[in-house]
Design a protein around this motif. Sequence first.
Motif, PDB file in Angstrom:
ATOM      1  N   UNK A 163      -2.909 -73.787   6.397  1.00 30.27           N
ATOM      2  CA  UNK A 163      -2.359 -73.993   7.737  1.00 30.27           C
ATOM      3  C   UNK A 163      -1.284 -72.940   7.992  1.00 30.27           C
ATOM      4  N   UNK A 164      -1.083 -72.621   9.255  1.00 34.75           N
ATOM      5  CA  UNK A 164      -0.062 -71.624   9.588  1.00 34.75           C
ATOM      6  C   UNK A 164       0.366 -71.799  11.037  1.00 34.75           C
ATOM      7  N   UNK A 165       1.616 -71.520  11.299  1.00 37.32           N
ATOM      8  CA  UNK A 165       2.152 -71.413  12.658  1.00 37.32           C
ATOM      9  C   UNK A 165       2.880 -70.074  12.710  1.00 37.32           C
ATOM     10  N   UNK A 166       2.460 -69.204  13.612  1.00 35.44           N
ATOM     11  CA  UNK A 166       3.074 -67.879  13.655  1.00 35.44           C
ATOM     12  C   UNK A 166       3.178 -67.370  15.082  1.00 35.44           C
ATOM     13  N   UNK A 167       4.103 -66.467  15.256  1.00 36.24           N
ATOM     14  CA  UNK A 167       4.238 -65.711  16.505  1.00 36.24           C
ATOM     15  C   UNK A 167       4.459 -64.251  16.124  1.00 36.24           C
ATOM     16  N   UNK A 168       3.564 -63.386  16.566  1.00 35.60           N
ATOM     17  CA  UNK A 168       3.645 -61.958  16.260  1.00 35.60           C
ATOM     18  C   UNK A 168       3.426 -61.154  17.530  1.00 35.60           C
ATOM     19  N   UNK A 169       3.717 -59.874  17.425  1.00 39.18           N
ATOM     20  CA  UNK A 169       3.622 -58.970  18.569  1.00 39.18           C
ATOM     21  C   UNK A 169       2.464 -58.002  18.378  1.00 39.18           C
TER      22      UNK A 169
END
Length: 805
Positions: free
Chosen positions: A764-770
């Motif tokens: 599982x993962x929660x991420x915010x990238x550009x």
Amino acid sequence: MRIRADFLARRGRGGFPLQALSFCVLCVNLLRPRRAKSTWAILLLLPCLPAAAQSPELPTNNITWTSPSRNSAESMPCGGGDLGLNVWSEAGDVLFFAARSGTFDENNSLLKLGRVRLRLTPNPFEQGSFQQTLNLPQGDVTLTGTNGNTTAQVHIWVDVFRPVVHVEVSSNQPLQAEARYESWRHQDRILKGKENNQNSYKWAPQGEVKTRHDSLSFRGDAVEFVHQNRPETVFDVTVRQQGLDAVKPQLYNPLQNLVFGGALTGQDMQPAGTTDGQYQRTPYRGYALKSRRAARRHALTLALHTSYTPSLQQWQQELQQTLKAARQNPKAARQQTLAWWRAFWQRSFIHVQPTQAAENRPEWQAGRNYQLMRYMLGCNAFGAYPTKFNGGLFTYDPALTDSTLRFTPDFRNWGGGTHTAQNQRLVYWPLLKSGDAALLKPQFDFYLRILKNAELRSQTYWQHPGACFTEQLENFGLPNPAEYNWKRPASFDRGLEYNAWLEYEWDTVLEFCLMMLDAEQYAAQDVQPYLPFIESCLTFFDQHYQQLARQRGAKVLDGEGHLVLYPGSGAETYKMAYNSTATVAGLRTVLTRLLALPPQVGSEQQRKAWTAMLSRIPALSFREIDGHRLISPAKSWERVNNVESPQLYPVFPWGLYGIGKADLETAQNTYRFDPDVQKFRSHVGWKQHNIFAACLGLTDEAAALTVQKLQDSGRRFPAFWGPGYDWAPDHNWGGSGMIGLQEMLLQTHDRKILLLPAWPRAWDVHFKLHAPYQTTVECTVQNGKVTQLLVTPEFRRADVEVLLQ
């Protein structure tokens, strides 16, 4: 499987939220006092506007210790702006080292700015309960101690916009406070043997080398400490060694007239004499301040100042201005700092297996330690110089890294002012996808300052234009004197380092050229100020290799009209290379990206020159091993000298191969079947195999290597990796881990955004990238399915593909 994101995603937030606009106005107003930095600071804030909430998982990444530390190796980083502290509690005292970007002495050691020791009486930290916490959302460290009926809290934070450290003490009953500023530079120190590895002389000192003493004194109710560089520095020695005296007046010299130091003051505290002691086998002198009376609150301020001035008196006057500013409104300064860290954490994050924090599994550690590494990079957001790969701002007593080294806390292996581009690049590549493109400024400024010196090298030695940047480069743009070598044959080319590892290695600068172009693409930063630099770096290769060919024969190009890139180098590994793959890929990529800039960037004449130069770049070379077609390290080479894998540089950083791109199989075969790649594969230090595997979609290999790289370091602070091949904390170890994790989650090809291209379904993962074109992607994966996908701006959702195997 391959799933179109617009079918998967629920509708994201659109428009420009009112609360985000209000936050922007607040931050701009707060940033006004530091006008020189405000443009970059505002750039740091803007990407967070469309989604103004921090990730709820971030507090689970805080570090809390429930027992004091044994020594400085068990310290905790704290910082902001361009300051870094190592904070710990030992034997009832609260201590921290202070470091600042750009504090180079005459020998180009990056000197620390001393140690502060706080002792309270009655002492709540001597026995009883204890807690020390790094609070990531706020960017600060708090220590709490209870001894009997006495409880006290020591809160330490760094002003992001002023070079000031605040120490705030609160307790449930009146306490006496004594703070000591401790310096091991109270006298000159002669450096012998390996201790010179902290400066630019390394293993080849020319005569006696000394770390000169600081000026230490009580001034009023403050302890003042200052280092003023002497007129003769290693810059002068290097210029003489390398035959550049004729152009010396034109050369940029960052060590001349450099003065740095600061002052320790305490609210209602007064001088209380000096003491001599020893810590980790290093003698020091302590200058004590003591509270005039017992109180439930105490406040200490460590104000730092660096300037270029021949006058110590002028430096002291400027320091007083910093102290005055620090005292004026500390509450407002605190709010500015909190707003900056809030915006920092809103920009991006990666939380792996976020519900498993209590289990502390290696996969969860990889995500948590990604945050810790990014925090340490954020502590040098506004530095005069880039974050050093070999410890950054957070080195500590060297005997605790290597027990044979009886040196001072100023020591770090591989130099202080020496720039090793192969290592530095791994510290700075992650900042694009993390949304921290503005933090690239110290690294870019480093190169812009020394551009003319690099061009003067080419003009002096070879009489052609273009900037020649060698590997192992000083902060004044000349080769490190030890690596350049004092024992050189009289007939040897004076422009070259006489060094088996570094000869002809001058293509690493191309990665920073690409970062400059990427900063335009990711964050809309103006590329125009960097065009002269990029063009000069390219011109060097074009001019120099035509000149070398002219010396060998009648033709300057090969039979296909291409440059003959010989002699060259494939990193430090494939030496005396002909058409090094790393160099060819770098030149091709940078020129192609220049031509892809908006048409208004670059004149018609410039674009014609870029096109012509691109036509002269040779093709990549290939070879066959056991029936598999592989990318070759070069067309040919004479020896293997190190353990790098530049045959995979066309994958990273140059992006010529990867998921969705042509001939992926050849690049994957290179990873799997090249005997050197197999032999050199590792997760240690600057090794990049986790990145290569992720970029090639090799999920199992990427996951295994990235977890090895980013799992807890084995030291008390989980992200103090190393020393690896360099020093501790090893920031190129952490940086390469960050890159690999990012590439597992998000890759791009033209305008396509490829999500989860090398991500294990079980994680599982929660991420915010550009992504390029000022795009952010926030995604949640649970039980092998994408459950949330927010793309900003929303029209970019059509460019997203989810590739979850």
